[in-house]
Design a protein around this motif. Structure first.
Motif, mmCIF file in Angstrom:
data_model
loop_
_atom_site.group_PDB
_atom_site.id
_atom_site.type_symbol
_atom_site.label_atom_id
_atom_site.label_comp_id
_atom_site.label_asym_id
_atom_site.label_seq_id
_atom_site.Cartn_x
_atom_site.Cartn_y
_atom_site.Cartn_z
ATOM 1 N N LYS A 194 -11.491 -53.325 3.996
ATOM 2 C CA LYS A 194 -10.163 -53.141 4.266
ATOM 3 C C LYS A 194 -9.262 -52.342 3.105
ATOM 4 O O LYS A 194 -8.683 -51.517 3.402
ATOM 5 C CB LYS A 194 -9.478 -54.374 4.584
ATOM 6 C CG LYS A 194 -9.823 -54.849 5.923
ATOM 7 C CD LYS A 194 -9.129 -56.053 6.494
ATOM 8 C CE LYS A 194 -9.471 -56.649 7.846
ATOM 9 N NZ LYS A 194 -9.267 -57.698 8.419
ATOM 10 N N SER A 236 -10.649 -48.866 3.019
ATOM 11 C CA SER A 236 -10.066 -47.981 4.082
ATOM 12 C C SER A 236 -8.389 -47.568 3.730
ATOM 13 O O SER A 236 -8.296 -46.522 4.037
ATOM 14 C CB SER A 236 -10.098 -48.852 5.508
ATOM 15 O OG SER A 236 -11.461 -48.884 5.567
ATOM 16 N N GLN A 237 -7.912 -48.619 3.122
ATOM 17 C CA GLN A 237 -6.460 -48.298 2.632
ATOM 18 C C GLN A 237 -6.659 -47.314 1.592
ATOM 19 O O GLN A 237 -5.589 -46.283 1.548
ATOM 20 C CB GLN A 237 -5.845 -49.325 2.278
ATOM 21 C CG GLN A 237 -5.160 -50.501 3.347
ATOM 22 C CD GLN A 237 -4.428 -49.775 4.448
ATOM 23 O OE1 GLN A 237 -3.466 -48.922 3.983
ATOM 24 N NE2 GLN A 237 -4.175 -50.281 5.575
ATOM 25 N N ARG A 259 -7.111 -43.927 3.267
ATOM 26 C CA ARG A 259 -5.946 -43.679 3.984
ATOM 27 C C ARG A 259 -4.708 -42.909 3.077
ATOM 28 O O ARG A 259 -4.316 -41.943 3.358
ATOM 29 C CB ARG A 259 -5.098 -44.679 4.541
ATOM 30 C CG ARG A 259 -3.686 -44.514 5.122
ATOM 31 C CD ARG A 259 -2.920 -46.077 5.098
ATOM 32 N NE ARG A 259 -1.819 -45.579 5.628
ATOM 33 C CZ ARG A 259 -0.717 -46.660 5.589
ATOM 34 N NH1 ARG A 259 -1.249 -47.853 5.311
ATOM 35 N NH2 ARG A 259 0.459 -46.303 5.971
ATOM 36 N N TRP A 260 -4.674 -43.642 1.787
ATOM 37 C CA TRP A 260 -3.451 -42.903 1.187
ATOM 38 C C TRP A 260 -4.124 -41.792 0.214
ATOM 39 O O TRP A 260 -3.500 -40.924 0.208
ATOM 40 C CB TRP A 260 -3.094 -44.201 -0.178
ATOM 41 C CG TRP A 260 -2.099 -44.807 0.672
ATOM 42 C CD1 TRP A 260 -2.544 -46.133 0.998
ATOM 43 C CD2 TRP A 260 -0.948 -44.768 1.210
ATOM 44 N NE1 TRP A 260 -1.524 -46.874 1.820
ATOM 45 C CE2 TRP A 260 -0.451 -45.787 1.891
ATOM 46 C CE3 TRP A 260 -0.008 -43.647 1.101
ATOM 47 C CZ2 TRP A 260 0.919 -46.047 2.381
ATOM 48 C CZ3 TRP A 260 1.141 -43.648 1.946
ATOM 49 C CH2 TRP A 260 1.542 -44.837 2.425
ATOM 50 N N HIS A 277 5.945 -47.235 -0.249
ATOM 51 C CA HIS A 277 4.829 -47.915 -0.294
ATOM 52 C C HIS A 277 4.679 -48.497 -1.696
ATOM 53 O O HIS A 277 3.930 -49.546 -1.924
ATOM 54 C CB HIS A 277 3.587 -46.934 0.201
ATOM 55 C CG HIS A 277 2.182 -47.511 -0.243
ATOM 56 N ND1 HIS A 277 1.439 -48.499 0.277
ATOM 57 C CD2 HIS A 277 1.357 -47.244 -1.313
ATOM 58 C CE1 HIS A 277 0.234 -48.994 -0.238
ATOM 59 N NE2 HIS A 277 0.178 -47.897 -1.222
ATOM 60 N N VAL A 320 -3.670 -48.844 -4.326
ATOM 61 C CA VAL A 320 -3.941 -50.127 -3.352
ATOM 62 C C VAL A 320 -4.465 -51.263 -4.339
ATOM 63 O O VAL A 320 -5.151 -50.987 -5.453
ATOM 64 C CB VAL A 320 -5.046 -49.630 -2.379
ATOM 65 C CG1 VAL A 320 -4.439 -48.651 -1.403
ATOM 66 C CG2 VAL A 320 -6.437 -49.147 -3.079
#
Length: 208
Positions: A86, A89-90, A93-94, A143, A151
């Motif tokens: 996870k 994946s984040q 994404r960023w 964010h 992250v």
């Protein structure tokens, strides 16, 4: 390992990753302004005629984010990529957010400011691109509030990709409404093995 690069460009992302990993490499400067990116020899390495390009033995890789991720995956013991699915994946994404939502407006500004021939430049698109960048910077600003890294709880290649892009935006005055991003960028460039800031890279290129 060879890195084909030019100081102020996105090759900074690849160099930064190599420096953080502590990997010895040969730097090959490609003077794009002198046509070095369009020679048959270099086009055989990168058909796009751009930098960076990484040559690792008989393996050739282009695109700065792909190079940074490849290097981090090749040396997993250095911990520059999260192992949790996870979190990874984040991170993806960023990084994709940065190169699509933040970098692309910056490219439009550069093209319409000095890269395109004068007759093809559109001043109106510069203003639209600035607006697009600021809008998406606000998303990243939110964010990053309360976060040290892009992250998770440790640095990753995503931080190098993002810090460089923010530095690019800062060079043209687009982070004046993003104090969190400015502070984050400053922290990243204060790392002992960080790459040069864009303004310093430009100065070194001019002095060469």
């Amino acid at each position: 390992m060879k890195l084909y690069e030019l100081a102020p460009t996105r090759s900074i992302r690849a160099r930064w990753t190599l420096q953080e990993l502590g990997i010895p490499f040969e730097s090959v400067v490609v003077k794009l302004n002198e046509g070095a990116g369009q020679t048959p020899e270099y086009l055989a390495i990168n058909p796009a005629g751009k930098v960076p390009a990484l040559v690792d033995g008989d393996f050739v890789l282009t695109e700065s984010v792909a190079i940074a991720v490849y290097l981090a995956e090749k040396y997993p013991q250095k911990g520059l990529l999260p192992t949790d699915l996870k979190l990874r994946s984040q991170l993806n994404r960023w990084m994709l957010f940065v190169v699509t939502e933040l970098e692309q407006p910056l490219w439009r500004i550069a093209k319409n400011s000095f890269l395109y021939p004068q007759e093809k430049r559109q001043a109106s698109d510069i203003e639209l691109a600035k607006e697009d960048f600021r809008t998406m910077a606000r998303v990243l600003e939110k964010h990053m509030q309360g976060r040290e890294y892009l992250v998770g709880d440790r640095v990753s290649v995503g931080d190098f990709v993002t810090a460089y892009t923010l530095d690019w935006g800062n060079e043209i005055g687009l982070l004046d409404e993003s104090p969190t991003l400015l502070a984050y960028m400053k922290r990243m460039y204060e790392r002992p093995k960080a790459a040069m800031r864009i303004k310093d890279a430009m100065a070194s290129l001019a002095a060469a």
